[in-house]
Design an enzyme around this catalytic site. Sequence first.
Site, PDB file in Angstrom:
ATOM      1  N   TRP A  10       0.809  -1.223   0.000  1.00 32.89           N
ATOM      2  CA  TRP A  10       0.000   0.000   0.000  1.00 32.89           C
ATOM      3  C   TRP A  10       0.843   1.275   0.000  1.00 32.89           C
ATOM      4  O   TRP A  10       0.306   2.379  -0.090  1.00 32.89           O
ATOM      5  CB  TRP A  10      -0.964  -0.013   1.192  1.00 32.89           C
ATOM      6  N   LYS A  11       2.137   1.145   0.152  1.00 35.35           N
ATOM      7  CA  LYS A  11       3.032   2.321   0.171  1.00 35.35           C
ATOM      8  C   LYS A  11       2.502   3.365   1.151  1.00 35.35           C
ATOM      9  O   LYS A  11       1.938   2.998   2.179  1.00 35.35           O
ATOM     10  CB  LYS A  11       3.205   2.884  -1.250  1.00 35.35           C
ATOM     11  N   GLU A  94      11.918   1.570  -4.295  1.00 37.06           N
ATOM     12  CA  GLU A  94      11.769   2.949  -3.781  1.00 37.06           C
ATOM     13  C   GLU A  94      12.694   3.177  -2.585  1.00 37.06           C
ATOM     14  O   GLU A  94      13.162   4.296  -2.364  1.00 37.06           O
ATOM     15  CB  GLU A  94      10.292   3.213  -3.434  1.00 37.06           C
ATOM     16  N   GLU A 164      10.903  -7.065  -9.607  1.00 32.13           N
ATOM     17  CA  GLU A 164      10.132  -5.884  -9.984  1.00 32.13           C
ATOM     18  C   GLU A 164      10.998  -4.967 -10.846  1.00 32.13           C
ATOM     19  O   GLU A 164      11.831  -4.213 -10.309  1.00 32.13           O
ATOM     20  CB  GLU A 164       9.707  -5.108  -8.739  1.00 32.13           C
ATOM     21  N   GLY A 170       4.570   1.307 -10.938  1.00 34.82           N
ATOM     22  CA  GLY A 170       3.739   2.515 -10.885  1.00 34.82           C
ATOM     23  C   GLY A 170       3.674   3.283 -12.186  1.00 34.82           C
ATOM     24  O   GLY A 170       3.256   4.438 -12.215  1.00 34.82           O
ATOM     25  N   SER A 209       3.080  -2.847 -12.107  1.00 37.90           N
ATOM     26  CA  SER A 209       1.812  -2.588 -12.801  1.00 37.90           C
ATOM     27  C   SER A 209       0.976  -3.847 -13.038  1.00 37.90           C
ATOM     28  O   SER A 209       0.320  -3.979 -14.071  1.00 37.90           O
ATOM     29  CB  SER A 209       2.065  -1.828 -14.109  1.00 37.90           C
ATOM     30  N   GLY A 230       1.242  -2.804  -6.167  1.00 36.00           N
ATOM     31  CA  GLY A 230       1.038  -1.501  -5.534  1.00 36.00           C
ATOM     32  C   GLY A 230      -0.349  -0.972  -5.835  1.00 36.00           C
ATOM     33  O   GLY A 230      -1.333  -1.295  -5.163  1.00 36.00           O
TER      34      GLY A 230
HETATM   35  C1  PEP Z   1       5.133  -2.115  -5.990  1.00 31.99           C
HETATM   36  O1  PEP Z   1       4.861  -1.218  -5.233  1.00 31.99           O
HETATM   37  O2  PEP Z   1       5.911  -2.991  -5.606  1.00 31.99           O
HETATM   38  C2  PEP Z   1       4.519  -2.136  -7.317  1.00 31.99           C
HETATM   39  C3  PEP Z   1       4.811  -3.112  -8.123  1.00 31.99           C
HETATM   40  O3  PEP Z   1       3.679  -1.097  -7.635  1.00 31.99           O
HETATM   41  P1  PEP Z   1       2.649  -1.036  -8.902  1.00 31.99           P
HETATM   42  O4  PEP Z   1       1.867  -2.324  -8.853  1.00 31.99           O
HETATM   43  O5  PEP Z   1       1.796   0.150  -8.642  1.00 31.99           O
HETATM   44  O6  PEP Z   1       3.478  -0.950 -10.117  1.00 31.99           O
END
Ligand code: PEP
Length: 247
Positions: A10-11, A94, A164, A170, A209, A230
């Site tokens: 959820w960041k 991040e 990732e 994102g 994504s 995310g």
């Molecule tokens: C993440 O936060 O690890 C991520 C993959 O984000 P998103 O799904 O929004 O790309």
Amino acid sequence: MAKTYMVGNWKMNQSLADIENFFSDLKLSHNQNNYWIAPQTLHISHVLKLAGDKGVLVGSQNISDQDHGAFTGEISSDSLMELGGHFCLVGHSERRQYYNESDEFINKKVLKAIEKGLVPILCVGETLAERDAGKTIEIVLGQIKAGLDSVQLNNESELLLAYEPVWAIGTGKTATPAMAQEVHGKIREFLAERFGEIGPDISILYGGSVKPANVSELLAQADINGGLVGGASLKAADFSALCDATN
Ligand code: PEP
């Protein structure tokens, strides 16, 4: 066989009201302790109360490499365990990018989490420049080797990996299933070499994504054992659909 997970990151999102709505709308079937959520640290206690009824396991987005003491602002593994937390993200891109976390530091966090009984999800991935330079596998395996230095496992459920690609997080850009599988396949080979018979059973999540529209083709790949999500994990309907896809 590696178990399939759906993990929401959820960041720094979701208000208390959003969280209440999320759990009242969340509909999960076939839950086998494989649906996990990492809320903001300040919300972990609150989320634990609501998540328990749905069988969702809760973790943190980061963890300290230290036991306890004078480490202002850090997140203690012991305290997370005491609350009922199950896992922690480690080395999310991040954290690497904005907080300069190095592979060596990330390795200390992985070791601390395992020592304390939390499941670390070690996150790795290349930038677009690294991919364009043909360095994807070198970068990803380098991050994994360093992140897992001295790590010993008793069983496959003590550790998860998440691939990732930084350029897909994102951004709405997803690696094609074939691109993701190519990297996951190399990670699988490495894990089998590094951890012997446990290696094939360690789950490797894909993140970047992931959404209900693309999750099935990603999960259909041989070495993609779930998603780290995310944006699409913030809405109950989307997260429910993603969890359903693991079945
Ligand atoms: C993440 O936060 O690890 C991520 C993959 O984000 P998103 O799904 O929004 O790309």
